[in-house]
Write a protein that holds these residues in place. Structure first.
Motif, PDB file in Angstrom:
ATOM      1  N   ASN A 278     100.050  69.012  18.449  1.00 20.81           N
ATOM      2  CA  ASN A 278     100.484  69.862  19.547  1.00 20.81           C
ATOM      3  C   ASN A 278     101.959  69.740  20.204  1.00 20.81           C
ATOM      4  O   ASN A 278     102.534  68.596  21.111  1.00 20.81           O
ATOM      5  CB  ASN A 278      99.825  69.666  20.349  1.00 20.81           C
ATOM      6  CG  ASN A 278      99.445  70.003  21.764  1.00 20.81           C
ATOM      7  OD1 ASN A 278     100.348  71.111  21.613  1.00 20.81           O
ATOM      8  ND2 ASN A 278      99.096  69.770  22.907  1.00 20.81           N
ATOM      9  N   GLY A 309      98.098  74.871  16.861  1.00 21.94           N
ATOM     10  CA  GLY A 309      98.037  73.484  17.342  1.00 21.94           C
ATOM     11  C   GLY A 309      98.566  73.542  18.608  1.00 21.94           C
ATOM     12  O   GLY A 309      97.520  72.355  19.067  1.00 21.94           O
ATOM     13  N   THR A 312      94.568  74.983  20.567  1.00 24.35           N
ATOM     14  CA  THR A 312      93.472  74.902  19.282  1.00 24.35           C
ATOM     15  C   THR A 312      92.398  77.024  19.338  1.00 24.35           C
ATOM     16  O   THR A 312      91.549  76.720  18.800  1.00 24.35           O
ATOM     17  CB  THR A 312      91.960  73.827  20.520  1.00 24.35           C
ATOM     18  OG1 THR A 312      92.654  75.076  22.106  1.00 24.35           O
ATOM     19  CG2 THR A 312      93.571  73.225  20.914  1.00 24.35           C
ATOM     20  N   PRO A 386      92.886  68.152  13.818  1.00 22.44           N
ATOM     21  CA  PRO A 386      92.090  69.396  14.889  1.00 22.44           C
ATOM     22  C   PRO A 386      91.282  69.954  14.002  1.00 22.44           C
ATOM     23  O   PRO A 386      90.775  70.907  14.679  1.00 22.44           O
ATOM     24  CB  PRO A 386      93.814  69.769  15.106  1.00 22.44           C
ATOM     25  CG  PRO A 386      94.071  68.426  15.066  1.00 22.44           C
ATOM     26  CD  PRO A 386      93.644  67.776  13.579  1.00 22.44           C
ATOM     27  N   SER A 389      87.809  68.925  13.402  1.00 20.04           N
ATOM     28  CA  SER A 389      87.330  68.842  14.367  1.00 20.04           C
ATOM     29  C   SER A 389      86.636  69.891  14.778  1.00 20.04           C
ATOM     30  O   SER A 389      85.533  69.711  15.039  1.00 20.04           O
ATOM     31  CB  SER A 389      87.822  68.034  15.463  1.00 20.04           C
ATOM     32  OG  SER A 389      87.412  68.175  16.960  1.00 20.04           O
TER      33      SER A 389
END
Length: 444
Positions: A278, A309, A312, A386, A389
């Motif tokens: 991020n 990133g 999301t 990420p 996830s």
């Protein structure tokens, strides 16, 4: 023994009176000094109720008949034994005047034996339940909370009528006697909280069901705040979900993941991100990966996605029944369409070292788009966490396993990703959805 039953609050109030030695649920033990004074005051012409009132007793609490009953008994003792009758051993000839124990009948002996059996059962039962002795087939020990232990003790006493065994049962369960009585005293408060819980869980249940039972406490909290203008602590939501058995459906780990071997022509790229996913700039860090979707009767589909990133947001995705290279080429095409060909200057496309991303043609297509390619270290899933996830959350939310054809699976993928981008609030995004957060970053 009084016919009244005193609660914990009343017991504490009674024991504050200096004329009371101790009190229990059914009896009050008065000091010898008070008994002697009460008898003398009665002989001087004072009424029993007046004597008790002057010594700070609440007649509504102890019972309006209690002073007269006590004085009658104490007066008999005083006439028979004098003051010594109150100062010596309370049993035998120096007793308080209560009727002495008489020979029990056969029926009474049977009742006493039955009570003893119930007590023995009670003394084993709470200990067993409170400590949850491990049995065959149970993998781990379950520890009851103090409140659950108190409820167990109360039920045992109520069922077996063992009112004189409170201290013993509390000792077996590993809780304090005062804590138990505080719990009994708080029964009205618990009933009041239960009523409020019934009202509060209604909205939680509504959201939980509307999201197909695939949201947790934090998600429900954000949905309540954004969609219903309601505020509730996430710990309370979690407590109510546990209390009313609202169990979120979670994914199971996939024990098998097929790994394709790369050819000698395939080349890896350095890890340019080092987990700095991020960077607070939409479109600067793009993450990509492929996951397996099993549906129908052993059928398999593959989902390729590109995730922003910073926000999301899922910018592009492609569903296919084949793992041929076309799945990633189509994903790149959709990514270009999603941003109208206007990529952020210096944008990075990050992936693992899978055969698709190390393929020379794929790397060439990435360069044509003006993107810089980055890869995770070998065998290190945290370097693309990420993306992993998201796939985990996706499989929690999507209900594709029961579908028999790819078109139904595709519609479910479209639904879930659309909902994820536009309707799923996230704590890490200031409680916004990915699309809302992208607009927020661009405006800032």
């Amino acid at each position: 023994m009084s016919k009244n039953i005193y609660n914990e609050f009343q017991i504490k109030e009674l024991e504050k009176n200096p004329n009371v030695l101790n009190a229990s649920e059914r009896s009050i033990s008065y000091s010898p000094k008070f008994k002697i004074k009460a008898v003398k005051d009665y002989q001087a012409g004072k009424a029993p109720s007046q004597i008790f009132l002057e010594q700070g007793f609440d007649l509504d609490m102890i019972g309006k008949k209690q002073p007269k009953t006590c004085l009658r008994r104490w007066r008999n003792t005083y006439e028979r034994f004098g003051e010594e009758g109150f100062l010596t051993e309370r049993r035998g000839k120096g007793s308080t005047g209560r009727p002495s124990t008489k020979e029990l009948s056969v029926e009474e002996k049977l009742k006493k034996a039955e009570a003893k059996i119930k007590f023995l059962e009670a003394e084993n039962d709470p200990l067993k339940k409170a400590r949850r002795v491990r049995e065959a087939g149970v993998e781990k020990e379950t520890i009851l909370t103090a409140s659950e232990k108190f409820a167990l003790i109360e039920k045992t006493i109520r069922v077996h009528q063992l009112h004189n065994a409170v201290s013993y049962l509390c000792e077996l369960a590993g809780v304090s006697r005062s804590g138990y009585y505080d719990w009994v005293k708080a029964a009205p408060l618990r009933a009041q909280r239960d009523e409020q819980d019934e009202l509060d869980v209604a909205l939680i249940r509504k959201i939980f069901i509307s999201k197909r039972e695939k949201v947790g406490a934090l998600q429900i909290k954000m949905i309540m705040e954004n969609d219903y203008s309601a505020c509730m602590n996430h710990k309370k939501i979690r407590r109510l979900m546990s209390k009313y058995n609202l169990i979120t459906k979670i994914r199971q780990a996939n024990p098998y993941r097929k790994i394709a071997k790369a050819t000698q022509e395939h080349r890896t790229c350095p890890n340019l991100l080092n987990r700095d996913f991020n960077q607070s700039v939409p479109g600067k860090v793009l993450l990509t990966d492929i996951t397996y979707l099993y549906y129908g009767k052993g059928q398999k589909a593959y989902l390729s996605c590109v995730k922003d990133g910073a926000t999301t947001e899922i910018l592009a995705y492609n569903l296919s029944t084949s793992l041929e290279m076309d799945i990633v080429y189509r994903t790149l095409t959709k990514l270009k369409e999603a941003v109208d060909g206007q990529f952020h200057q210096g944008a990075i496309l990050h992936s693992d070292q899978g055969m698709h991303y190390t393929h020379p043609r794929f790397q060439s297509e990435v360069k044509k788009l003006g993107l810089i390619q980055s890869m995770s270290r070998k065998g290190n899933c945290w370097d693309n966490a990420p993306m992993e996830s998201f796939f985990g959350h996706f499989k929690d939310l999507a209900e594709y396993k029961s579908y028999d054809n790819l078109q139904d699976v595709k519609r479910e993928v479209d639904r879930v990703i659309g909902e994820y981008n536009h309707d799923r609030y996230q704590y890490g995004l200031n409680k916004m959805t990915p699309v809302q957060y992208r607009s927020h970053l661009l405006a800032a």
